[in-house]
Motif scaffolding. Structure first.
Motif, PDB file in Angstrom:
ATOM      1  N   ILE A  74      50.650  35.669  51.387  1.00 31.80           N
ATOM      2  CA  ILE A  74      49.643  36.634  51.804  1.00 31.80           C
ATOM      3  C   ILE A  74      49.628  36.777  53.324  1.00 31.80           C
ATOM      4  O   ILE A  74      49.518  37.880  53.870  1.00 31.80           O
ATOM      5  CB  ILE A  74      48.255  36.222  51.273  1.00 31.80           C
ATOM      6  N   THR A  75      49.768  35.650  54.027  1.00 33.48           N
ATOM      7  CA  THR A  75      49.813  35.688  55.487  1.00 33.48           C
ATOM      8  C   THR A  75      51.018  36.476  55.972  1.00 33.48           C
ATOM      9  O   THR A  75      50.929  37.274  56.922  1.00 33.48           O
ATOM     10  CB  THR A  75      49.850  34.259  56.054  1.00 33.48           C
ATOM     11  N   HIS A  76      52.152  36.283  55.318  1.00 36.70           N
ATOM     12  CA  HIS A  76      53.363  37.014  55.688  1.00 36.70           C
ATOM     13  C   HIS A  76      53.161  38.516  55.493  1.00 36.70           C
ATOM     14  O   HIS A  76      53.536  39.326  56.364  1.00 36.70           O
ATOM     15  CB  HIS A  76      54.543  36.518  54.846  1.00 36.70           C
ATOM     16  N   ALA A  77      52.549  38.891  54.366  1.00 33.85           N
ATOM     17  CA  ALA A  77      52.294  40.311  54.119  1.00 33.85           C
ATOM     18  C   ALA A  77      51.297  40.875  55.122  1.00 33.85           C
ATOM     19  O   ALA A  77      51.423  42.030  55.557  1.00 33.85           O
ATOM     20  CB  ALA A  77      51.773  40.495  52.690  1.00 33.85           C
ATOM     21  N   THR A  78      50.319  40.071  55.511  1.00 28.93           N
ATOM     22  CA  THR A  78      49.342  40.528  56.500  1.00 28.93           C
ATOM     23  C   THR A  78      50.001  40.795  57.838  1.00 28.93           C
ATOM     24  O   THR A  78      49.703  41.795  58.511  1.00 28.93           O
ATOM     25  CB  THR A  78      48.231  39.477  56.662  1.00 28.93           C
ATOM     26  N   ARG A  79      50.902  39.918  58.244  1.00 33.26           N
ATOM     27  CA  ARG A  79      51.598  40.125  59.517  1.00 33.26           C
ATOM     28  C   ARG A  79      52.478  41.360  59.474  1.00 33.26           C
ATOM     29  O   ARG A  79      52.569  42.102  60.462  1.00 33.26           O
ATOM     30  CB  ARG A  79      52.427  38.884  59.836  1.00 33.26           C
ATOM     31  N   ALA A  82      51.898  43.998  57.636  1.00 33.32           N
ATOM     32  CA  ALA A  82      50.985  45.141  57.692  1.00 33.32           C
ATOM     33  C   ALA A  82      50.473  45.358  59.114  1.00 33.32           C
ATOM     34  O   ALA A  82      50.319  46.497  59.570  1.00 33.32           O
ATOM     35  CB  ALA A  82      49.825  44.924  56.729  1.00 33.32           C
ATOM     36  N   ALA A  83      50.192  44.257  59.830  1.00 28.05           N
ATOM     37  CA  ALA A  83      49.719  44.381  61.210  1.00 28.05           C
ATOM     38  C   ALA A  83      50.774  45.011  62.109  1.00 28.05           C
ATOM     39  O   ALA A  83      50.439  45.667  63.106  1.00 28.05           O
ATOM     40  CB  ALA A  83      49.319  43.007  61.743  1.00 28.05           C
ATOM     41  N   PHE A 108      44.765  42.526  47.730  1.00 29.87           N
ATOM     42  CA  PHE A 108      45.451  42.856  48.980  1.00 29.87           C
ATOM     43  C   PHE A 108      46.522  43.919  48.744  1.00 29.87           C
ATOM     44  O   PHE A 108      46.691  44.835  49.567  1.00 29.87           O
ATOM     45  CB  PHE A 108      46.078  41.591  49.566  1.00 29.87           C
ATOM     46  N   ASP A 109      47.247  43.820  47.626  1.00 34.13           N
ATOM     47  CA  ASP A 109      48.253  44.839  47.312  1.00 34.13           C
ATOM     48  C   ASP A 109      47.610  46.203  47.101  1.00 34.13           C
ATOM     49  O   ASP A 109      48.138  47.233  47.541  1.00 34.13           O
ATOM     50  CB  ASP A 109      49.036  44.431  46.061  1.00 34.13           C
ATOM     51  N   LEU A 140      46.702  47.560  50.466  1.00 34.00           N
ATOM     52  CA  LEU A 140      47.875  48.070  51.165  1.00 34.00           C
ATOM     53  C   LEU A 140      48.303  49.427  50.611  1.00 34.00           C
ATOM     54  O   LEU A 140      48.694  50.324  51.381  1.00 34.00           O
ATOM     55  CB  LEU A 140      49.026  47.076  51.052  1.00 34.00           C
TER      56      LEU A 140
END
Length: 370
Positions: free
Chosen positions: A88-93, A95-96, A120-121, A124
């Motif tokens: 989740i952290t990887h996906a957040t980064r 997205a950022a 979260f998906d 997104l």
């Protein structure tokens, strides 16, 4: 301290506490059956001193082993439990950094981490769709705003190069182009306001909105030979009076200008159900395909196959209706009528159940419009 280290220490600490309590319980149990003092002649068995020498070192060794086991096992268990958070952290980064197309896609049984990843998906996906829509809207808006400015520039250049040109004609054309630009700007501001949901909510009756919009547009309907029929129940909801009136006016105006060249009809009705209030606007007109109707609520889509008039608008009428509807937690549906024309249904959350015996809203007689 990282979350993994905190969980590791928590697991190890809990294991040590449980082990200490267990050993204490064993110690107390053994003490009940071991006499105190020194062995006497003829008596067999250890006394408490012997028990301490035999039990304490082994208990200490067991605690040390359990501490090491708790730290190692807790570290591994915490890493396994927190692995979804890493994804989740990887996906957040990503997205950022602007990559909204990435999805977590967490597998496994449905637990708290799976629900978080799925939410979260979904977020997104919505963000990606909104960003794409905003980019498309910005491009269209820039094009639409550039058009009247370009026309104005052309008219001014022609007037400068031709001093003998009729000034009245130039002023009239400039006034028309400027009016179109003002209408477009006001529509964009209204659309932005609805998208931000920056409005005060109050009690609103959709049936009164329908009557007010109809009264306002009666001259236009008379000019075009369109008959407007309004009927229905009192339809209370909560929202912005100005925005809901704009929504209703847009729908009625759209139904009037995209109608038959003559002898057209517009039906405006309101109804209620246990959870929603419903505003329905129908009109006569040509046959429309479902594919074409599905594009009407998109910004700057004027429906090229519909009846074109000198009131074609700026292409934001139904887009504004959709934004206002969504800002009020409602739904908008557009369907072609079998006999020709369009049927638009707006559903908004009802403010409260309608009391039994409440009379229907006053209707606007069709005979008032020629």
């Amino acid at each position: 301290m990282s979350a993994r280290l905190k969980l590791t220490l928590s697991y190890a600490g809990f294991l040590m506490l449980a082990s200490a309590l267990l050993l204490a319980a064993v110690w107390v149990f053994l003490l009940r059956y071991v006499p105190d003092g020194v062995n006497t002649p003829g008596m067999f068995g250890p006394n408490r001193s012997d028990l301490e020498r035999a039990f304490v070192p082994k208990a200490a060794a067991a605690l040390v082993f359990l501490l090491v086991f708790g730290l190692v096992g807790g570290w591994m268990l915490a890493g396994r439990m927190l692995s979804p958070l890493t994804r989740i952290t990887h996906a957040t980064r990503l997205a950022a950094n602007g990559s909204l197309s990435h999805r977590i896609g967490l597998e496994g049984r449905k637990d708290e981490f799976r629900e978080l990843a799925d939410a979260f998906d979904i977020m997104l996906a919505r963000l990606e769709a909104q960003v794409a829509e905003q980019q498309r809207f910005a491009a269209n808006a820039s094009h639409e705003l550039r058009t009247p400015l370009a026309i104005t520039q052309t008219l001014l250049d022609v007037a400068r190069n031709d001093p003998d040109r009729d000034a009245d004609e130039l002023v009239e054309r400039l006034h028309f182009v400027n009016t179109r630009a003002i209408d477009l700007t006001e529509a964009l501001l209204l659309l932005s306001r609805a998208d931000r949901r920056s409005f005060v909510r109050e009690s609103v009756d959709l049936s009164l909105m329908a009557e007010e919009a109809t009264e306002t547009l009666l001259p236009l309907a008379e000019q075009r030979g369109v008959t407007i029929e309004t009927s229905g129940d009192i339809a209370p909801t909560i929202g912005s009076h100005a925005l809901l009136l704009q929504m209703t006016t847009n729908l009625v105006h759209n139904a009037i200008v995209h109608n038959r060249p003559e002898h057209g009809t517009v039906w405006v009705t309101t109804s209620v159900d246990p959870r929603n209030v419903v505003l329905t606007v129908e009109n006569t007109g040509g046959n429309l395909s479902p594919q074409l109707v599905s594009t009407f609520a998109e910004p700057f889509q004027r429906g090229s196959k519909r009846t074109r008039t000198d009131h074609a608008g700026v292409g934001l009428g139904l887009a504004i209706v959709q934004s206002i509807t969504q800002a009020h937690d409602g739904t908008l549906s557009l369907t072609p009528r079998d006999a020709g024309g369009l049927r638009v249904v707006v559903r908004l959350p009802a403010a409260s159940p309608r009391p039994t015996g409440t009379p229907a809203a006053t209707s606007t007689s069709a005979s008032r419009v020629t």
